[in-house]
Design a protein around this motif. Structure first.
Motif, PDB file in Angstrom:
ATOM      1  N   THR A   1     -10.205  50.592  -7.762  1.00 49.17           N
ATOM      2  CA  THR A   1      -8.904  49.798  -7.778  1.00 49.17           C
ATOM      3  C   THR A   1      -9.095  48.571  -8.475  1.00 49.17           C
ATOM      4  O   THR A   1     -10.080  48.101  -9.155  1.00 49.17           O
ATOM      5  N   VAL A   2      -8.200  47.811  -8.541  1.00 53.82           N
ATOM      6  CA  VAL A   2      -8.219  46.440  -9.122  1.00 53.82           C
ATOM      7  C   VAL A   2      -9.204  45.615  -8.265  1.00 53.82           C
ATOM      8  O   VAL A   2      -9.134  45.535  -7.000  1.00 53.82           O
ATOM      9  N   ALA A   3     -10.068  44.826  -9.058  1.00 56.69           N
ATOM     10  CA  ALA A   3     -10.967  43.788  -8.376  1.00 56.69           C
ATOM     11  C   ALA A   3     -10.831  42.624  -8.549  1.00 56.69           C
ATOM     12  O   ALA A   3     -10.011  41.768  -9.260  1.00 56.69           O
ATOM     13  N   LEU A   4     -11.565  41.525  -7.766  1.00 58.09           N
ATOM     14  CA  LEU A   4     -11.597  40.160  -7.856  1.00 58.09           C
ATOM     15  C   LEU A   4     -12.101  39.798  -9.287  1.00 58.09           C
ATOM     16  O   LEU A   4     -13.083  40.636  -9.819  1.00 58.09           O
TER      17      LEU A   4
ATOM     18  N   GLY B   1      -9.250  42.271  -1.681  1.00 56.68           N
ATOM     19  CA  GLY B   1      -9.710  42.703  -3.000  1.00 56.68           C
ATOM     20  C   GLY B   1      -9.693  41.723  -3.973  1.00 56.68           C
ATOM     21  O   GLY B   1     -10.382  41.707  -5.272  1.00 56.68           O
ATOM     22  N   GLU B   2      -8.553  40.800  -4.009  1.00 56.95           N
ATOM     23  CA  GLU B   2      -8.212  40.035  -4.784  1.00 56.95           C
ATOM     24  C   GLU B   2      -8.984  38.380  -4.758  1.00 56.95           C
ATOM     25  O   GLU B   2      -9.230  37.677  -5.696  1.00 56.95           O
ATOM     26  N   ILE B   3      -9.738  38.529  -3.414  1.00 55.30           N
ATOM     27  CA  ILE B   3     -10.751  37.100  -3.270  1.00 55.30           C
ATOM     28  C   ILE B   3     -12.062  37.363  -3.001  1.00 55.30           C
ATOM     29  O   ILE B   3     -12.899  36.596  -3.314  1.00 55.30           O
ATOM     30  N   CYS B   4     -12.345  38.550  -2.853  1.00 54.99           N
ATOM     31  CA  CYS B   4     -14.028  38.844  -2.186  1.00 54.99           C
ATOM     32  C   CYS B   4     -14.218  40.008  -3.093  1.00 54.99           C
ATOM     33  O   CYS B   4     -13.658  40.854  -3.186  1.00 54.99           O
ATOM     34  N   ASN B   5     -15.849  39.831  -3.354  1.00 60.08           N
ATOM     35  CA  ASN B   5     -16.293  41.136  -4.122  1.00 60.08           C
ATOM     36  C   ASN B   5     -16.921  42.243  -2.806  1.00 60.08           C
ATOM     37  O   ASN B   5     -17.170  43.312  -3.314  1.00 60.08           O
TER      38      ASN B   5
ATOM     39  N   THR C   1     -11.186  53.748   2.065  1.00 60.67           N
ATOM     40  CA  THR C   1     -11.449  54.396   0.994  1.00 60.67           C
ATOM     41  C   THR C   1     -10.281  53.821  -0.321  1.00 60.67           C
ATOM     42  O   THR C   1     -10.928  53.264  -1.148  1.00 60.67           O
ATOM     43  N   PRO C   2      -9.028  53.568   0.015  1.00 54.29           N
ATOM     44  CA  PRO C   2      -8.447  52.903  -1.000  1.00 54.29           C
ATOM     45  C   PRO C   2      -8.810  51.501  -1.349  1.00 54.29           C
ATOM     46  O   PRO C   2      -8.496  50.856  -2.347  1.00 54.29           O
ATOM     47  N   ALA C   3      -9.443  50.909  -0.423  1.00 59.28           N
ATOM     48  CA  ALA C   3      -9.708  49.376  -0.476  1.00 59.28           C
ATOM     49  C   ALA C   3     -10.716  48.953  -1.456  1.00 59.28           C
ATOM     50  O   ALA C   3     -10.966  48.012  -1.982  1.00 59.28           O
ATOM     51  N   ALA C   4     -11.729  49.994  -1.692  1.00 53.09           N
ATOM     52  CA  ALA C   4     -12.778  49.744  -2.481  1.00 53.09           C
ATOM     53  C   ALA C   4     -12.910  50.404  -3.855  1.00 53.09           C
ATOM     54  O   ALA C   4     -12.213  50.982  -4.315  1.00 53.09           O
ATOM     55  N   GLY C   5     -13.677  49.615  -4.691  1.00 50.89           N
ATOM     56  CA  GLY C   5     -13.963  50.177  -6.206  1.00 50.89           C
ATOM     57  C   GLY C   5     -14.718  48.962  -6.771  1.00 50.89           C
ATOM     58  O   GLY C   5     -15.230  47.943  -6.185  1.00 50.89           O
ATOM     59  N   PRO C   6     -14.878  49.118  -8.287  1.00 47.31           N
ATOM     60  CA  PRO C   6     -15.664  48.217  -8.826  1.00 47.31           C
ATOM     61  C   PRO C   6     -15.475  46.650  -8.674  1.00 47.31           C
ATOM     62  O   PRO C   6     -14.316  46.212  -8.807  1.00 47.31           O
ATOM     63  N   GLY C   7     -16.259  45.852  -7.998  1.00 47.96           N
ATOM     64  CA  GLY C   7     -15.971  44.519  -7.986  1.00 47.96           C
ATOM     65  C   GLY C   7     -15.542  44.257  -6.491  1.00 47.96           C
ATOM     66  O   GLY C   7     -15.468  43.029  -6.011  1.00 47.96           O
TER      67      GLY C   7
ATOM     68  N   GLN D   1      -9.478  31.063   9.399  1.00 45.85           N
ATOM     69  CA  GLN D   1     -10.149  31.816   8.463  1.00 45.85           C
ATOM     70  C   GLN D   1      -8.994  32.269   7.399  1.00 45.85           C
ATOM     71  O   GLN D   1      -9.369  32.511   6.229  1.00 45.85           O
ATOM     72  N   ALA D   2      -7.857  32.312   7.707  1.00 44.66           N
ATOM     73  CA  ALA D   2      -6.837  32.748   6.765  1.00 44.66           C
ATOM     74  C   ALA D   2      -6.823  31.563   5.488  1.00 44.66           C
ATOM     75  O   ALA D   2      -6.351  32.092   4.487  1.00 44.66           O
ATOM     76  N   GLN D   3      -6.829  30.410   5.950  1.00 43.20           N
ATOM     77  CA  GLN D   3      -7.123  29.649   4.997  1.00 43.20           C
ATOM     78  C   GLN D   3      -8.378  29.466   4.332  1.00 43.20           C
ATOM     79  O   GLN D   3      -8.346  29.088   2.757  1.00 43.20           O
ATOM     80  N   GLY D   4      -9.543  29.535   4.791  1.00 38.53           N
ATOM     81  CA  GLY D   4     -10.747  29.209   4.500  1.00 38.53           C
ATOM     82  C   GLY D   4     -11.101  30.057   3.757  1.00 38.53           C
ATOM     83  O   GLY D   4     -11.830  30.115   2.579  1.00 38.53           O
ATOM     84  N   TYR D   5     -11.043  31.577   4.160  1.00 43.89           N
ATOM     85  CA  TYR D   5     -11.744  32.686   3.268  1.00 43.89           C
ATOM     86  C   TYR D   5     -11.124  32.481   1.499  1.00 43.89           C
ATOM     87  O   TYR D   5     -11.967  32.732   0.858  1.00 43.89           O
ATOM     88  N   PRO D   6      -9.853  32.558   1.391  1.00 38.23           N
ATOM     89  CA  PRO D   6      -9.426  32.568   0.149  1.00 38.23           C
ATOM     90  C   PRO D   6      -9.573  31.084  -0.404  1.00 38.23           C
ATOM     91  O   PRO D   6      -9.927  30.958  -1.711  1.00 38.23           O
ATOM     92  N   LEU D   7      -9.757  30.091   0.189  1.00 39.74           N
ATOM     93  CA  LEU D   7     -10.254  28.739  -0.216  1.00 39.74           C
ATOM     94  C   LEU D   7     -11.508  28.682  -0.875  1.00 39.74           C
ATOM     95  O   LEU D   7     -11.758  28.195  -1.952  1.00 39.74           O
ATOM     96  N   MET D   8     -12.597  29.253  -0.090  1.00 42.85           N
ATOM     97  CA  MET D   8     -13.833  29.337  -0.677  1.00 42.85           C
ATOM     98  C   MET D   8     -13.872  30.397  -1.966  1.00 42.85           C
ATOM     99  O   MET D   8     -14.510  30.007  -2.991  1.00 42.85           O
ATOM    100  N   SER D   9     -13.070  31.455  -2.058  1.00 45.85           N
ATOM    101  CA  SER D   9     -13.067  32.198  -3.160  1.00 45.85           C
ATOM    102  C   SER D   9     -12.657  31.257  -4.393  1.00 45.85           C
ATOM    103  O   SER D   9     -13.546  31.279  -5.577  1.00 45.85           O
TER     104      SER D   9
END
Length: 270
Positions: free
Chosen positions: A16-19, A208-212, A242-248, A167-175
Protein backbone atom coordinates in the motif's frame (compact mmCIF):
# COMPACT_ATOMS: atom_id res chain seq x y z
CA UNK A 1 -0.83 -22.73 14.63
CA UNK A 2 0.57 -22.88 11.04
CA UNK A 3 -2.48 -21.04 9.68
CA UNK A 4 -2.15 -18.33 12.31
CA UNK A 5 1.50 -17.76 11.40
CA UNK A 6 0.56 -17.48 7.75
CA UNK A 7 -1.96 -14.82 8.68
CA UNK A 8 0.82 -12.84 10.35
CA UNK A 9 2.85 -13.12 7.18
CA UNK A 10 -0.02 -11.70 5.16
CA UNK A 11 -0.46 -8.88 7.65
CA UNK A 12 3.11 -7.86 7.01
CA UNK A 13 3.32 -8.09 3.23
CA UNK A 14 0.40 -6.34 1.52
CA UNK A 15 1.59 -3.41 -0.63
CA UNK A 16 0.00 0.00 0.00
CA UNK A 17 1.01 3.65 -0.02
CA UNK A 18 3.55 4.39 2.74
CA UNK A 19 4.93 7.22 4.82
CA UNK A 20 7.08 9.21 2.42
CA UNK A 21 10.45 9.05 4.19
CA UNK A 22 11.90 6.16 2.21
CA UNK A 23 12.49 4.01 5.30
CA UNK A 24 11.55 0.48 6.35
CA UNK A 25 10.59 -0.80 2.90
CA UNK A 26 10.85 -4.24 4.49
CA UNK A 27 9.92 -5.08 8.09
CA UNK A 28 12.65 -3.79 10.44
CA UNK A 29 14.60 -6.47 12.24
CA UNK A 30 16.84 -6.19 15.26
CA UNK A 31 17.02 -6.30 19.05
CA UNK A 32 15.03 -4.47 21.73
CA UNK A 33 15.86 -4.34 25.44
CA UNK A 34 12.41 -4.21 27.04
CA UNK A 35 11.03 -7.75 27.16
CA UNK A 36 14.19 -9.19 28.73
CA UNK A 37 15.77 -6.32 30.66
CA UNK A 38 12.75 -4.10 31.44
CA UNK A 39 13.69 -1.14 33.66
CA UNK A 40 16.70 -2.62 35.43
CA UNK A 41 18.81 0.41 36.37
CA UNK A 42 20.81 -1.17 39.21
CA UNK A 43 24.23 -1.21 37.58
CA UNK A 44 26.02 -1.67 40.90
CA UNK A 45 24.28 -4.94 41.78
CA UNK A 46 23.46 -6.12 38.26
CA UNK A 47 26.04 -4.60 35.87
CA UNK A 48 25.52 -7.18 33.11
CA UNK A 49 21.77 -6.66 32.78
CA UNK A 50 21.13 -3.03 33.70
CA UNK A 51 20.00 -0.48 31.10
CA UNK A 52 23.35 1.07 30.21
CA UNK A 53 25.61 1.77 27.26
CA UNK A 54 27.52 -1.42 28.10
CA UNK A 55 24.41 -3.53 27.48
CA UNK A 56 23.79 -1.99 24.07
CA UNK A 57 27.44 -2.18 23.06
CA UNK A 58 27.40 -5.87 24.01
CA UNK A 59 24.30 -6.44 21.90
CA UNK A 60 25.83 -4.56 18.96
CA UNK A 61 28.90 -6.78 19.18
CA UNK A 62 26.75 -9.89 19.10
CA UNK A 63 24.77 -8.75 16.06
CA UNK A 64 27.85 -7.65 14.15
CA UNK A 65 30.19 -10.50 15.12
CA UNK A 66 27.87 -13.51 15.30
CA UNK A 67 26.24 -13.28 11.88
CA UNK A 68 22.93 -11.65 12.79
CA UNK A 69 23.65 -8.44 10.88
CA UNK A 70 24.09 -10.39 7.64
CA UNK A 71 20.64 -11.91 8.17
CA UNK A 72 19.13 -8.41 8.38
CA UNK A 73 19.09 -7.82 12.13
CA UNK A 74 20.48 -4.28 12.10
CA UNK A 75 18.53 -2.34 14.74
CA UNK A 76 19.73 -2.12 18.35
CA UNK A 77 16.88 -0.44 20.19
CA UNK A 78 16.96 1.26 23.57
CA UNK A 79 13.62 1.16 25.36
CA UNK A 80 12.40 2.97 28.50
CA UNK A 81 14.50 4.07 31.50
CA UNK A 82 17.55 5.33 29.59
CA UNK A 83 17.26 9.00 30.46
CA UNK A 84 18.07 11.22 33.37
CA UNK A 85 15.13 12.20 35.54
CA UNK A 86 15.69 15.85 34.57
CA UNK A 87 16.08 17.66 31.26
CA UNK A 88 19.21 19.73 30.80
CA UNK A 89 19.42 23.54 31.09
CA UNK A 90 18.38 23.90 27.44
CA UNK A 91 15.29 21.78 28.04
CA UNK A 92 16.67 18.78 26.16
CA UNK A 93 16.38 15.16 27.18
CA UNK A 94 19.65 13.73 28.41
CA UNK A 95 20.83 10.18 29.11
CA UNK A 96 21.55 9.08 32.64
CA UNK A 97 25.18 10.20 33.09
CA UNK A 98 26.26 7.18 35.13
CA UNK A 99 24.72 4.53 32.93
CA UNK A 100 25.46 6.27 29.59
CA UNK A 101 28.66 8.22 30.29
CA UNK A 102 29.55 8.45 26.59
CA UNK A 103 26.18 9.85 25.58
CA UNK A 104 23.72 8.65 22.96
CA UNK A 105 25.54 10.09 19.96
CA UNK A 106 28.68 8.13 20.78
CA UNK A 107 26.57 4.99 21.10
CA UNK A 108 24.90 5.69 17.73
CA UNK A 109 28.30 6.04 16.07
CA UNK A 110 29.37 2.74 17.62
CA UNK A 111 26.39 1.14 15.89
CA UNK A 112 27.04 2.88 12.58
CA UNK A 113 30.70 1.86 12.55
CA UNK A 114 29.47 -1.75 12.64
CA UNK A 115 26.80 -1.41 9.99
CA UNK A 116 24.00 -1.24 12.56
CA UNK A 117 21.33 1.29 13.49
CA UNK A 118 20.34 2.72 16.87
CA UNK A 119 16.75 3.03 18.03
CA UNK A 120 15.57 5.04 21.04
CA UNK A 121 12.40 5.29 23.13
CA UNK A 122 10.18 8.27 23.88
CA UNK A 123 6.66 8.78 25.17
CA UNK A 124 3.79 10.99 23.98
CA UNK A 125 2.95 12.18 27.50
CA UNK A 126 4.22 13.92 30.60
CA UNK A 127 6.21 10.84 31.63
CA UNK A 128 7.33 7.58 30.09
CA UNK A 129 5.68 4.37 31.27
CA UNK A 130 8.66 3.92 33.62
CA UNK A 131 8.28 7.41 35.11
CA UNK A 132 11.03 9.21 33.19
CA UNK A 133 10.56 12.54 31.36
CA UNK A 134 8.08 12.24 28.54
CA UNK A 135 7.50 14.33 25.43
CA UNK A 136 4.36 16.45 25.87
CA UNK A 137 3.13 18.55 22.96
CA UNK A 138 5.36 21.52 23.71
CA UNK A 139 8.50 19.36 23.71
CA UNK A 140 7.98 17.46 20.45
CA UNK A 141 10.13 19.69 18.22
CA UNK A 142 13.06 19.91 20.62
CA UNK A 143 13.02 16.17 21.29
CA UNK A 144 12.86 15.31 17.59
CA UNK A 145 15.83 17.57 16.94
CA UNK A 146 17.70 16.10 19.89
CA UNK A 147 17.28 12.58 18.51
CA UNK A 148 18.46 13.79 15.09
CA UNK A 149 21.48 15.52 16.64
CA UNK A 150 22.34 12.26 18.36
CA UNK A 151 22.20 10.47 14.97
CA UNK A 152 19.44 8.11 16.10
CA UNK A 153 17.87 5.95 13.36
CA UNK A 154 14.52 4.99 14.86
CA UNK A 155 12.09 6.32 17.48
CA UNK A 156 9.61 4.18 19.36
CA UNK A 157 6.98 6.64 20.63
CA UNK A 158 4.85 5.27 23.47
CA UNK A 159 1.66 6.76 24.92
CA UNK A 160 1.66 6.52 28.72
CA UNK A 161 0.49 9.55 30.71
CA UNK A 162 -1.38 11.09 27.77
CA UNK A 163 -5.03 11.14 26.73
CA UNK A 164 -6.70 10.47 23.39
CA UNK A 165 -6.90 14.16 22.47
CA UNK A 166 -3.19 14.69 23.12
CA UNK A 167 -2.32 11.53 21.20
CA UNK A 168 -4.37 12.65 18.19
CA UNK A 169 -2.28 15.81 18.06
CA UNK A 170 1.07 14.47 19.22
CA UNK A 171 1.64 11.43 17.03
CA UNK A 172 1.20 13.35 13.73
CA UNK A 173 3.22 16.27 15.12
CA UNK A 174 6.15 14.02 15.97
CA UNK A 175 6.08 12.59 12.43
CA UNK A 176 6.35 16.10 11.00
CA UNK A 177 9.02 17.09 13.50
CA UNK A 178 11.19 14.07 12.71
CA UNK A 179 10.94 14.71 8.98
CA UNK A 180 11.74 18.40 9.52
CA UNK A 181 15.10 17.53 11.09
CA UNK A 182 16.37 16.29 7.75
CA UNK A 183 17.65 13.08 9.28
CA UNK A 184 15.96 9.81 8.20
CA UNK A 185 14.47 8.41 11.42
CA UNK A 186 12.11 5.44 11.33
CA UNK A 187 8.96 6.20 13.31
CA UNK A 188 7.25 3.55 15.44
CA UNK A 189 3.92 4.68 16.91
CA UNK A 190 2.14 3.05 19.83
CA UNK A 191 -1.01 5.09 19.12
CA UNK A 192 -3.38 2.30 17.97
CA UNK A 193 -2.52 0.13 20.97
CA UNK A 194 -3.91 2.88 23.21
CA UNK A 195 -7.08 3.15 21.10
CA UNK A 196 -8.01 -0.52 21.09
CA UNK A 197 -6.26 -1.39 17.84
CA UNK A 198 -9.33 -1.34 15.57
CA UNK A 199 -11.55 1.06 13.62
CA UNK A 200 -13.44 3.29 14.08
CA UNK A 201 -11.14 4.54 16.83
CA UNK A 202 -8.03 3.68 14.79
CA UNK A 203 -7.61 5.22 11.33
CA UNK A 204 -5.12 2.97 9.55
CA UNK A 205 -5.05 5.17 6.45
CA UNK A 206 -3.81 8.05 8.58
CA UNK A 207 -1.32 5.83 10.40
CA UNK A 208 0.22 4.77 7.10
CA UNK A 209 0.75 8.43 6.24
CA UNK A 210 2.58 9.32 9.46
CA UNK A 211 4.20 6.15 10.85
CA UNK A 212 6.51 3.44 9.55
CA UNK A 213 5.46 0.98 12.22
CA UNK A 214 2.73 0.82 14.82
CA UNK A 215 1.85 -1.26 17.85
CA UNK A 216 -1.67 -2.62 17.50
CA UNK A 217 -2.04 -4.60 20.69
CA UNK A 218 -0.72 -5.07 24.24
CA UNK A 219 2.84 -5.81 25.36
CA UNK A 220 4.20 -9.30 24.94
CA UNK A 221 5.03 -11.04 28.23
CA UNK A 222 7.45 -13.86 28.96
CA UNK A 223 4.92 -16.64 28.48
CA UNK A 224 3.49 -18.81 25.73
CA UNK A 225 -0.04 -17.68 26.65
CA UNK A 226 0.99 -14.11 25.89
CA UNK A 227 2.42 -15.09 22.51
CA UNK A 228 -0.73 -16.98 21.59
CA UNK A 229 -3.01 -14.12 22.67
CA UNK A 230 -1.21 -11.83 20.23
CA UNK A 231 -1.34 -14.41 17.42
CA UNK A 232 -5.05 -15.00 18.05
CA UNK A 233 -5.84 -11.27 18.03
CA UNK A 234 -4.11 -10.76 14.69
CA UNK A 235 -5.85 -13.84 13.30
CA UNK A 236 -9.27 -12.61 14.40
CA UNK A 237 -8.73 -9.12 12.97
CA UNK A 238 -6.85 -9.92 9.77
CA UNK A 239 -9.44 -8.31 7.49
CA UNK A 240 -8.70 -4.92 9.04
CA UNK A 241 -4.96 -5.31 9.61
CA UNK A 242 -3.88 -6.86 6.31
CA UNK A 243 -4.80 -3.90 4.04
CA UNK A 244 -3.07 -1.47 6.41
CA UNK A 245 0.42 -2.92 5.94
CA UNK A 246 3.01 -2.70 3.19
CA UNK A 247 6.48 -1.33 2.38
CA UNK A 248 7.26 1.49 4.77
CA UNK A 249 4.19 0.90 6.98
CA UNK A 250 3.90 -2.18 9.16
CA UNK A 251 1.75 -3.71 11.85
CA UNK A 252 3.89 -4.50 14.90
CA UNK A 253 2.74 -7.53 16.92
CA UNK A 254 5.43 -6.74 19.54
CA UNK A 255 8.24 -9.14 18.70
CA UNK A 256 5.95 -11.79 17.15
CA UNK A 257 6.06 -12.13 13.35
CA UNK A 258 7.36 -14.32 10.57
CA UNK A 259 10.04 -11.70 9.90
CA UNK A 260 10.55 -10.67 13.53
CA UNK A 261 11.10 -7.05 14.42
CA UNK A 262 13.12 -8.04 17.45
CA UNK A 263 15.71 -10.72 18.01
CA UNK A 264 15.53 -13.11 20.95
CA UNK A 265 16.32 -10.82 23.89
CA UNK A 266 18.50 -13.42 25.61
CA UNK A 267 21.16 -13.28 22.90
CA UNK A 268 23.73 -12.30 25.53
CA UNK A 269 23.65 -15.83 26.93
CA UNK A 270 24.60 -17.47 23.61
Amino acid sequence: MPSALLVLASVLTVTTVALDNGLMRTPPMGWLAWERFRCDIDCEQDPKNCISEKLFIDMADRLSEDGWRELGYVYVNIDDCWSSMERDKQGRLQPDPKRFPGGIQKLARYMHDRGLKLGIYGDMGTHTCGGYPGTPLDKIKIDAQTFADWEVDMLKFDGCYSNSIEQAQGYPLMSKALNATGRPIGYSCSWPAYQGGLPPKVNYTQLGEICNLWRNYGDIQDSWDSVMSIVDWFFENQDVLTPAAGPGRWNDPDMVSVEPLYLDNDVSSR
